[in-house]
Design a protein around this motif. Structure first.
Motif, mmCIF file in Angstrom:
data_model
loop_
_atom_site.group_PDB
_atom_site.id
_atom_site.type_symbol
_atom_site.label_atom_id
_atom_site.label_comp_id
_atom_site.label_asym_id
_atom_site.label_seq_id
_atom_site.Cartn_x
_atom_site.Cartn_y
_atom_site.Cartn_z
ATOM 1 N N ALA A 106 22.491 -18.584 49.332
ATOM 2 C CA ALA A 106 23.208 -19.690 48.704
ATOM 3 C C ALA A 106 24.699 -19.396 48.562
ATOM 4 O O ALA A 106 25.546 -20.285 48.727
ATOM 5 N N ALA A 107 25.036 -18.143 48.301
ATOM 6 C CA ALA A 107 26.448 -17.771 48.142
ATOM 7 C C ALA A 107 27.208 -17.865 49.451
ATOM 8 O O ALA A 107 28.440 -17.952 49.453
ATOM 9 N N ASP A 108 26.484 -17.854 50.579
ATOM 10 C CA ASP A 108 27.139 -17.914 51.883
ATOM 11 C C ASP A 108 27.226 -19.329 52.440
ATOM 12 O O ASP A 108 27.784 -19.534 53.524
ATOM 13 N N VAL A 109 26.660 -20.291 51.743
ATOM 14 C CA VAL A 109 26.782 -21.691 52.162
ATOM 15 C C VAL A 109 28.156 -22.175 51.721
ATOM 16 O O VAL A 109 28.451 -22.239 50.533
ATOM 17 N N THR A 110 28.998 -22.516 52.678
ATOM 18 C CA THR A 110 30.412 -22.773 52.380
ATOM 19 C C THR A 110 30.746 -24.251 52.234
ATOM 20 O O THR A 110 31.908 -24.632 52.283
ATOM 21 N N LEU A 111 29.741 -25.097 52.064
ATOM 22 C CA LEU A 111 30.020 -26.526 51.924
ATOM 23 C C LEU A 111 30.816 -26.798 50.654
ATOM 24 O O LEU A 111 30.548 -26.227 49.601
ATOM 25 N N GLN A 112 31.781 -27.693 50.765
ATOM 26 C CA GLN A 112 32.536 -28.161 49.612
ATOM 27 C C GLN A 112 32.498 -29.686 49.604
ATOM 28 O O GLN A 112 32.735 -30.320 50.636
ATOM 29 N N ALA A 113 32.189 -30.250 48.454
ATOM 30 C CA ALA A 113 31.931 -31.686 48.361
ATOM 31 C C ALA A 113 33.081 -32.533 48.898
ATOM 32 O O ALA A 113 32.856 -33.599 49.475
ATOM 33 N N ASP A 114 34.315 -32.072 48.719
ATOM 34 C CA ASP A 114 35.463 -32.880 49.124
ATOM 35 C C ASP A 114 36.081 -32.424 50.443
ATOM 36 O O ASP A 114 37.149 -32.901 50.825
ATOM 37 N N GLN A 115 35.395 -31.519 51.152
ATOM 38 C CA GLN A 115 35.929 -31.009 52.409
ATOM 39 C C GLN A 115 35.041 -31.453 53.571
ATOM 40 O O GLN A 115 33.832 -31.265 53.539
ATOM 41 N N PRO A 116 35.629 -32.064 54.620
ATOM 42 C CA PRO A 116 34.817 -32.481 55.773
ATOM 43 C C PRO A 116 34.111 -31.293 56.416
ATOM 44 O O PRO A 116 34.571 -30.152 56.325
ATOM 45 N N PHE A 117 32.991 -31.582 57.058
ATOM 46 C CA PHE A 117 32.281 -30.534 57.788
ATOM 47 C C PHE A 117 33.178 -29.956 58.877
ATOM 48 O O PHE A 117 33.867 -30.704 59.580
ATOM 49 N N PRO A 118 33.168 -28.651 59.062
ATOM 50 C CA PRO A 118 33.871 -28.087 60.222
ATOM 51 C C PRO A 118 33.139 -28.503 61.482
ATOM 52 O O PRO A 118 31.926 -28.693 61.486
ATOM 53 N N VAL A 119 33.877 -28.665 62.563
ATOM 54 C CA VAL A 119 33.262 -29.076 63.828
ATOM 55 C C VAL A 119 32.779 -27.823 64.558
ATOM 56 O O VAL A 119 33.583 -26.965 64.917
#
Length: 220
Positions: free
Chosen positions: A179-192
Motif C-alpha cells: 500500500a505504501a508503494d501505490v503512488t496514486l494521488q486523488a488530484d494527479q492524473p494517471f501517468p501514461v
C-alpha cells in the motif's frame, strides 16, 4: 679495532641500509603507480572492464502501472476513490483460494468486491501473467485505479457498458503492491505507461460471458 667496526663504519652501514630500504619502498610505490596508471588507461579506452564496474548498482525499476500494449488512460483522468470501484476477482490459476485471498486484500483497501469465482465461471481462461484487468469504456479510470495495486498487469478494453472491473489473477501473482508503494494521488492524473496504446485506437474485445450453468465447483 678493525676499520669495519669503527663508529664511522657503523654509521655508513646504517645509512646504506636506510638508502636500500628507501629504494625498495620507492620502487614498490612507483611500480604500483605504474600498474594503476596502466589500468586506468585501459578502462578509459574501453580495453578492460573491471568486475566491479560490470555490476548493476542502479536502483530497482519502479513498479509499472500497466504492461505494454495496454490501453492508455484518458488524458487528465484521475484515480477513483476505492470505495467507488466494484471489482470482480477471478482465479486464473489452479491455486485454490487465490481469488478469495486477493478479494480480501482488495476489500481491506476499500474496494467493493462483486464476485469472486474461478476464471472459467465468468468465461475467462487461465492466465499466466500477474493479473489481467478487463473493463469497458465507462470504467477506464476505475481499471487504472485497480491496476495500481498490481505489478504490471495487462489491461484489456471490452464491450461492457458499465464501470465494473474484472481482475483475473494469474500464475505469477504473489501479492498486491504494498500500500505504501501505490503512488496514486486523488488530484494527479494517471501517468501514461510506456508502450500503452491510445484509447481511441483500441478495438474493444467482446465482454466474456459465463458458460451455461453446470455443476461448477465454487472457488476455494
Amino acid at each position: 679495532m678493525s676499520a669495519d667496526r669503527t663508529p664511522d663504519a657503523a654509521r655508513k652501514r646504517r645509512r646504506r641500509h636506510t638508502r636500500e630500504r628507501q629504494a625498495v619502498v620507492f620502487g614498490v610505490l612507483l611500480g604500483g603507480l605504474a600498474v594503476a596508471a596502466t589500468g586506468a588507461a585501459a578502462v578509459y579506452s574501453g580495453g578492460w572492464s573491471p568486475p566491479f564496474l560490470s555490476r548493476d548498482f542502479s536502483s530497482p525499476e519502479p513498479t509499472g502501472l500497466a504492461a505494454e500494449d495496454s490501453p492508455c488512460p484518458p488524458e487528465g483522468a484521475t484515480p477513483v476513490p476505492y470505495g467507488q470501484v466494484t471489482v470482480n476477482v477471478l482465479n486464473g490459476t489452479n491455486r485454490i483460494g487465490l481469488a478469495g485471498d486477493t478479494a480480501s486484500a482488495l476489500t481491506s483497501r476499500g474496494f467493493v468486491v462483486g464476485q469472486q469465482l474461478n476464471a472459467g465461471q465468468m468465461g475467462y481462461t487461465t492466465y499466466t501473467g500477474t493479473a489481467l484487468i478487463q473493463f469497458g469504456t465507462q470504467g477506464v479510470a476505475q481499471a487504472y485505479t485497480v491496476a495500481a495495486q498490481f505489478d504490471t498487469p495487462q489491461l484489456v478494453l471490452d464491450t461492457r457498458a458499465d464501470a465494473t472491473v474484472d481482475v483475473v489473477v494469474g500464475s505469477t501473482y504473489n501479492a498486491l503492491v504494498a500500500a505504501a508503494d501505490v503512488t496514486l494521488q486523488a488530484d494527479q492524473p494517471f501517468p501514461v505507461p510506456e508502450g500503452c496504446i491510445a484509447l481511441d485506437q483500441v478495438s474493444p474485445v467482446p465482454q466474456p460471458t459465463a458458460p451455461p450453468a453446470t455443476e461448477a465447483p465454487a472457488e476455494g
